[in-house]
Design a protein around this motif. Sequence first.
Motif, PDB file in Angstrom:
ATOM      1  N   HIS A 123       3.185  -1.166  -4.834  1.00 25.38           N
ATOM      2  CA  HIS A 123       2.409  -2.149  -5.598  1.00 25.38           C
ATOM      3  C   HIS A 123       2.943  -2.419  -7.001  1.00 25.38           C
ATOM      4  N   ASP A 124       3.580  -1.450  -7.632  1.00 23.01           N
ATOM      5  CA  ASP A 124       3.939  -1.583  -9.043  1.00 23.01           C
ATOM      6  C   ASP A 124       5.368  -2.053  -9.288  1.00 23.01           C
ATOM      7  N   VAL A 125       6.193  -2.114  -8.258  1.00 21.22           N
ATOM      8  CA  VAL A 125       7.554  -2.642  -8.388  1.00 21.22           C
ATOM      9  C   VAL A 125       7.506  -4.141  -8.103  1.00 21.22           C
ATOM     10  N   ASP A 126       8.004  -4.944  -9.019  1.00 22.94           N
ATOM     11  CA  ASP A 126       7.992  -6.394  -8.831  1.00 22.94           C
ATOM     12  C   ASP A 126       8.949  -6.801  -7.712  1.00 22.94           C
ATOM     13  N   LEU A 127       8.434  -7.599  -6.792  1.00 19.44           N
ATOM     14  CA  LEU A 127       9.256  -8.089  -5.684  1.00 19.44           C
ATOM     15  C   LEU A 127      10.341  -9.031  -6.179  1.00 19.44           C
ATOM     16  N   HIS A 128       9.976  -9.975  -7.028  1.00 20.96           N
ATOM     17  CA  HIS A 128      10.909 -11.005  -7.477  1.00 20.96           C
ATOM     18  C   HIS A 128      11.687 -10.556  -8.717  1.00 20.96           C
ATOM     19  N   VAL A 129      12.982 -10.825  -8.722  1.00 20.10           N
ATOM     20  CA  VAL A 129      13.804 -10.605  -9.904  1.00 20.10           C
ATOM     21  C   VAL A 129      13.796 -11.901 -10.705  1.00 20.10           C
TER      22      VAL A 129
ATOM     23  N   LEU B 282      10.460  -3.876   1.206  1.00 22.26           N
ATOM     24  CA  LEU B 282      10.262  -4.791   0.091  1.00 22.26           C
ATOM     25  C   LEU B 282       8.895  -4.529  -0.533  1.00 22.26           C
ATOM     26  N   PRO B 283       8.835  -4.210  -1.829  1.00 21.79           N
ATOM     27  CA  PRO B 283       7.540  -3.966  -2.474  1.00 21.79           C
ATOM     28  C   PRO B 283       6.715  -5.242  -2.500  1.00 21.79           C
ATOM     29  N   GLN B 284       5.412  -5.076  -2.616  1.00 18.61           N
ATOM     30  CA  GLN B 284       4.481  -6.206  -2.718  1.00 18.61           C
ATOM     31  C   GLN B 284       4.589  -7.144  -1.517  1.00 18.61           C
ATOM     32  N   THR B 285       4.845  -6.562  -0.343  1.00 20.75           N
ATOM     33  CA  THR B 285       4.794  -7.313   0.910  1.00 20.75           C
ATOM     34  C   THR B 285       3.950  -6.523   1.898  1.00 20.75           C
ATOM     35  N   TYR B 286       3.417  -7.227   2.900  1.00 24.42           N
ATOM     36  CA  TYR B 286       2.557  -6.579   3.897  1.00 24.42           C
ATOM     37  C   TYR B 286       2.629  -7.372   5.193  1.00 24.42           C
ATOM     38  N   ARG B 287       2.960  -6.674   6.294  1.00 27.42           N
ATOM     39  CA  ARG B 287       3.023  -7.286   7.623  1.00 27.42           C
ATOM     40  C   ARG B 287       1.627  -7.202   8.241  1.00 27.42           C
ATOM     41  N   ASP B 288       0.872  -8.257   8.079  1.00 28.93           N
ATOM     42  CA  ASP B 288      -0.542  -8.277   8.452  1.00 28.93           C
ATOM     43  C   ASP B 288      -0.722  -8.260   9.977  1.00 28.93           C
TER      44      ASP B 288
ATOM     45  N   GLU C  94       5.693 -15.202   3.094  1.00 32.76           N
ATOM     46  CA  GLU C  94       4.466 -15.016   3.869  1.00 32.76           C
ATOM     47  C   GLU C  94       3.910 -13.602   3.690  1.00 32.76           C
ATOM     48  N   ASP C  95       4.789 -12.623   3.731  1.00 32.88           N
ATOM     49  CA  ASP C  95       4.318 -11.236   3.633  1.00 32.88           C
ATOM     50  C   ASP C  95       3.910 -10.872   2.211  1.00 32.88           C
ATOM     51  N   HIS C  96       4.460 -11.560   1.220  1.00 34.44           N
ATOM     52  CA  HIS C  96       3.983 -11.357  -0.156  1.00 34.44           C
ATOM     53  C   HIS C  96       2.571 -11.912  -0.291  1.00 34.44           C
ATOM     54  N   ALA C  97       2.321 -13.064   0.312  1.00 34.06           N
ATOM     55  CA  ALA C  97       0.974 -13.642   0.290  1.00 34.06           C
ATOM     56  C   ALA C  97      -0.024 -12.725   1.000  1.00 34.06           C
ATOM     57  N   SER C  98       0.407 -12.119   2.111  1.00 33.72           N
ATOM     58  CA  SER C  98      -0.466 -11.181   2.830  1.00 33.72           C
ATOM     59  C   SER C  98      -0.768  -9.960   1.976  1.00 33.72           C
ATOM     60  N   TRP C  99       0.221  -9.507   1.210  1.00 36.71           N
ATOM     61  CA  TRP C  99       0.000  -8.372   0.306  1.00 36.71           C
ATOM     62  C   TRP C  99      -1.015  -8.739  -0.775  1.00 36.71           C
ATOM     63  N   CYS C 100      -0.895  -9.946  -1.331  1.00 37.52           N
ATOM     64  CA  CYS C 100      -1.846 -10.395  -2.346  1.00 37.52           C
ATOM     65  C   CYS C 100      -3.268 -10.383  -1.790  1.00 37.52           C
ATOM     66  N   ASN C 101      -3.423 -10.834  -0.555  1.00 35.78           N
ATOM     67  CA  ASN C 101      -4.750 -10.838   0.075  1.00 35.78           C
ATOM     68  C   ASN C 101      -5.257  -9.421   0.299  1.00 35.78           C
ATOM     69  N   LEU C 102      -4.351  -8.516   0.693  1.00 37.81           N
ATOM     70  CA  LEU C 102      -4.734  -7.124   0.916  1.00 37.81           C
ATOM     71  C   LEU C 102      -5.233  -6.493  -0.376  1.00 37.81           C
ATOM     72  N   VAL C 103      -4.542  -6.738  -1.469  1.00 37.87           N
ATOM     73  CA  VAL C 103      -4.935  -6.188  -2.769  1.00 37.87           C
ATOM     74  C   VAL C 103      -6.326  -6.682  -3.155  1.00 37.87           C
ATOM     75  N   GLU C 104      -6.599  -7.962  -2.843  1.00 35.72           N
ATOM     76  CA  GLU C 104      -7.904  -8.536  -3.167  1.00 35.72           C
ATOM     77  C   GLU C 104      -9.027  -7.871  -2.360  1.00 35.72           C
ATOM     78  N   GLU C 105      -8.691  -7.315  -1.208  1.00 39.49           N
ATOM     79  CA  GLU C 105      -9.694  -6.694  -0.343  1.00 39.49           C
ATOM     80  C   GLU C 105     -10.104  -5.298  -0.794  1.00 39.49           C
TER      81      GLU C 105
END
Length: 271
Positions: free
Chosen positions: A36-42, A102-108, A226-237
């Motif tokens: 969660h704490d490592v930024d995905l994007h450079v 890849l940090p901040q990604t999630y295979r939903d 797509e998997d970064h967006a899924s991670w964002c949704n997971l964090v919100e949950e």
Amino acid sequence: AAQKVPATSELPSAVSLPQSVPKYVAPAPTGLSLWHDVDLHVKTWIDEDTGLFRYVNEMPSGSLQKFEVQPHVPENAISEDPKGSARLAAFGRPVPFNYGCLPQTYRDPQQMDELYNAPGDDDPLDILDLGGSTVGVGKVVQCRPLGAVLLIDEGQADWKILAVNVDELGPLAEARSIEDVERICPGRVKQCLQWIDDFKQSKGGDKATLHFEIHGAEKALSLIQEDHASWCNLVEEAGADGLARGHWIRAAQKVPATSELPSAVSLPQSV
């Protein structure tokens, strides 16, 4: 368009293995989550995307141990999977690439793959580094995604991003496509994919199928997005306990002790 990888008979002969295989240990906790704490994007100093990404390495090239970022434990610490390491040792052929996530990604698992109609595997998105440098366990690497391949493992869509380490000194750091990798290092992609397939098939009854179809950079970037967006949704949950779907997202919120609660307000006698 997707590319087909030649059959095993067309692959280069196996590379001779070193007599000793290095032994690795899991990195000590740092108080940060590598998920969660490592930024995905450079990004640049003015916060512009560079087209590069970060990955967290779990299995160094040349090793015979399985380490993983643990989504369900506090701070998502990296730890060794003893069963996985034992299976690698029995297989006997060290992994010929750096392998991580890849940090901040999630295979939903609640989302079905648009190409193969299979759910995500409930983990961060995996990445395979085609470069030649060995990266330690838990190290963060800047990379350029070039393609993707799919492993269907126990009915789940376990995509693997194919990338190169842009900071290594070897010639693959400049590769911009899978075709560049093949031109610079002929047979490299086939070597990596064949190792995965051979390893998965080495255990009888393993319900895993590697699709040898290589999808290009456009598909790789789409999967990451797509998997970064899924991670964002997971964090919100995540609830007050800091968990979402059994995964550790953040530390649980502390409930104030009785002594910390405000004292009762005194009321006037006339009330």
